[in-house]
Design a protein around this motif. Structure first.
Motif, short mmCIF file in Angstrom:
data_model
loop_
_atom_site.label_atom_id
_atom_site.label_comp_id
_atom_site.label_asym_id
_atom_site.label_seq_id
_atom_site.Cartn_x
_atom_site.Cartn_y
_atom_site.Cartn_z
N ILE A 90 0.84 -1.19 0.00
CA ILE A 90 0.00 0.00 0.00
C ILE A 90 0.88 1.24 0.00
O ILE A 90 1.89 1.31 0.70
CB ILE A 90 -0.93 0.03 1.23
N SER A 91 0.48 2.23 -0.78
CA SER A 91 1.14 3.53 -0.78
C SER A 91 0.08 4.58 -1.08
O SER A 91 -1.04 4.25 -1.49
CB SER A 91 2.27 3.57 -1.80
N ALA A 92 0.44 5.85 -0.89
CA ALA A 92 -0.53 6.93 -1.15
C ALA A 92 0.17 8.14 -1.72
O ALA A 92 0.27 9.19 -1.07
CB ALA A 92 -1.28 7.28 0.13
N PRO A 93 0.69 8.05 -2.94
CA PRO A 93 1.32 9.23 -3.55
C PRO A 93 0.30 10.34 -3.78
O PRO A 93 -0.75 10.10 -4.35
CB PRO A 93 1.86 8.68 -4.89
N ALA A 94 0.63 11.54 -3.30
CA ALA A 94 -0.26 12.70 -3.41
C ALA A 94 -1.64 12.42 -2.83
O ALA A 94 -2.64 12.98 -3.25
CB ALA A 94 -0.39 13.13 -4.87
N GLY A 95 -1.69 11.54 -1.82
CA GLY A 95 -2.96 11.25 -1.16
C GLY A 95 -3.86 10.29 -1.90
O GLY A 95 -4.99 10.04 -1.48
N ILE A 96 -3.40 9.74 -3.03
CA ILE A 96 -4.20 8.79 -3.81
C ILE A 96 -3.78 7.39 -3.42
O ILE A 96 -2.64 6.98 -3.65
CB ILE A 96 -4.00 9.02 -5.32
N LYS A 97 -4.69 6.63 -2.83
CA LYS A 97 -4.34 5.31 -2.30
C LYS A 97 -4.10 4.33 -3.44
O LYS A 97 -4.91 4.20 -4.35
CB LYS A 97 -5.43 4.79 -1.38
N MET A 98 -2.97 3.61 -3.36
CA MET A 98 -2.60 2.61 -4.34
C MET A 98 -2.35 1.30 -3.60
O MET A 98 -1.64 1.29 -2.58
CB MET A 98 -1.34 3.08 -5.09
N GLN A 99 -2.92 0.22 -4.08
CA GLN A 99 -2.75 -1.07 -3.42
C GLN A 99 -2.62 -2.18 -4.45
O GLN A 99 -3.29 -2.16 -5.48
CB GLN A 99 -3.94 -1.36 -2.50
N PHE A 100 -1.74 -3.14 -4.16
CA PHE A 100 -1.58 -4.28 -5.05
C PHE A 100 -1.04 -5.46 -4.25
O PHE A 100 -0.55 -5.31 -3.13
CB PHE A 100 -0.65 -3.95 -6.23
N ILE A 101 -1.18 -6.65 -4.84
CA ILE A 101 -0.77 -7.88 -4.18
C ILE A 101 0.38 -8.50 -4.96
O ILE A 101 0.33 -8.61 -6.18
CB ILE A 101 -1.95 -8.86 -4.09
N CYS A 102 1.42 -8.91 -4.24
CA CYS A 102 2.57 -9.57 -4.84
C CYS A 102 2.76 -10.93 -4.19
O CYS A 102 2.32 -11.17 -3.06
CB CYS A 102 3.85 -8.74 -4.66
N GLY A 103 3.46 -11.80 -4.91
CA GLY A 103 3.80 -13.12 -4.38
C GLY A 103 5.02 -13.05 -3.49
O GLY A 103 5.33 -12.00 -2.91
N PRO A 104 5.75 -14.15 -3.36
CA PRO A 104 6.90 -14.20 -2.45
C PRO A 104 7.99 -13.19 -2.81
O PRO A 104 8.16 -12.82 -3.97
CB PRO A 104 7.41 -15.64 -2.60
N ALA A 105 8.74 -12.78 -1.79
CA ALA A 105 9.89 -11.89 -1.99
C ALA A 105 11.17 -12.71 -1.89
O ALA A 105 11.21 -13.75 -1.23
CB ALA A 105 9.88 -10.79 -0.94
N GLU A 106 12.20 -12.22 -2.56
CA GLU A 106 13.52 -12.83 -2.43
C GLU A 106 14.55 -11.73 -2.23
O GLU A 106 14.37 -10.60 -2.66
CB GLU A 106 13.86 -13.66 -3.67
N GLU A 107 15.62 -12.10 -1.53
CA GLU A 107 16.68 -11.14 -1.30
C GLU A 107 17.64 -11.14 -2.49
O GLU A 107 18.06 -12.21 -2.95
CB GLU A 107 17.44 -11.46 -0.01
#
Length: 250
Positions: A90-107
């Motif tokens: 989740i993020s909110a650039p300029a107050g506009i909410k943005m959301q998305f789903i990702c799978g596993p993370a890797e280093e």
């Protein structure tokens, strides 16, 4: 948190969210690249929402279809994220909410430093909530919002518009408000204007990383049941703030 709309969903709220869901890969990459360019804070919720980190999107790699994020200073939080199979960002650039789903993370290694890599999402929700002109309230002279229950709880306004306002919560106050909650009557003493008593609906409560690294929270709210007299009061206060700002500029 808002979840993506499953195929065939009949829930009215989910159907409404479908209007704001982006499925075009190039458009998704463009919006995500804006997060990286703005160095916008991104919150990653992992392990079914039981853990999270606040980080920044370092780059969008169009060749490998990967997003690269800075590691958290909290190694335990990094390990929890790396063990999670599904993550909500989740993020909110300029107050506009943005959301998305990702799978596993890797280093991975990115430009000689540790980073976290995740695949570019298939869909992205972008909620446009800026129908009204907003103006920040002065931080050195905070305007306080008094919550109705329990009594005595005060939160400072971050900004205000004819449609709603944002409240700032300290790190230990994040559970005072919750997404979708409605407050029947809050009290806000607007300088040079008067006491505003009005209902609020909490759209979202999101972590925010301050300029010097201090984490706090921002609650985006809309006014509920606003009368013409109350709208006039808010407009008068916004005009007062604009007048003060112009005077400082001169």
């Amino acid at each position: 948190m808002i979840e993506h709309t499953p195929p065939g969903a009949s829930n009215p709220q989910q159907a409404e969210l479908a209007r704001f869901t982006i499925g075009n890969l190039l458009e998704i990459q463009r919006h995500l690249q804006s997060l990286a360019d703005l160095k916008q804070a991104v919150t990653i919720f992992s392990n079914k929402g039981n853990s999270f980190i606040v980080t920044r999107l370092l780059a969008v790699d169009a060749d490998t279809q990967q997003l690269l994020f800075a590691c958290s200073a909290d190694e335990h939080a990094n390990r929890q994220l790396l063990a999670s199979e599904r993550n909500v960002l989740i993020s909110a650039p300029a107050g506009i909410k943005m959301q998305f789903i990702c799978g596993p993370a890797e280093e991975v290694d990115y430009q000689g430093r540790r980073a976290l890599a995740m695949a570019v999402p298939e869909r992205l929700i972008r909620l446009q909530r800026r129908e009204f002109f907003r103006i920040n309230t002065p931080p050195i002279k905070p305007v306080w919002c008094r919550l109705p229950d329990p009594p005595g709880r005060l939160l400072p306004l971050f900004d205000i518009s004819l449609g709603g306002l944002s409240l700032t919560l300290a790190a230990d106050q994040h559970d005072w408000l919750h997404d979708g909650e409605q407050l029947d009557k809050v009290q806000i003493e607007l300088p040079e204007t008067g006491l505003l008593q009005i209902g609020l609906e909490i759209l979202h409560v999101m972590p925010v990383l301050g300029a010097i690294g201090h984490e706090h929270y921002r609650a985006g709210c809309v006014f509920v049941g606003m009368t013409l007299a109350q709208e006039t009061m808010v407009q008068r206060y916004i005009t007062h703030l604009e007048r003060e700002r112009r005077a400082l500029v001169r």
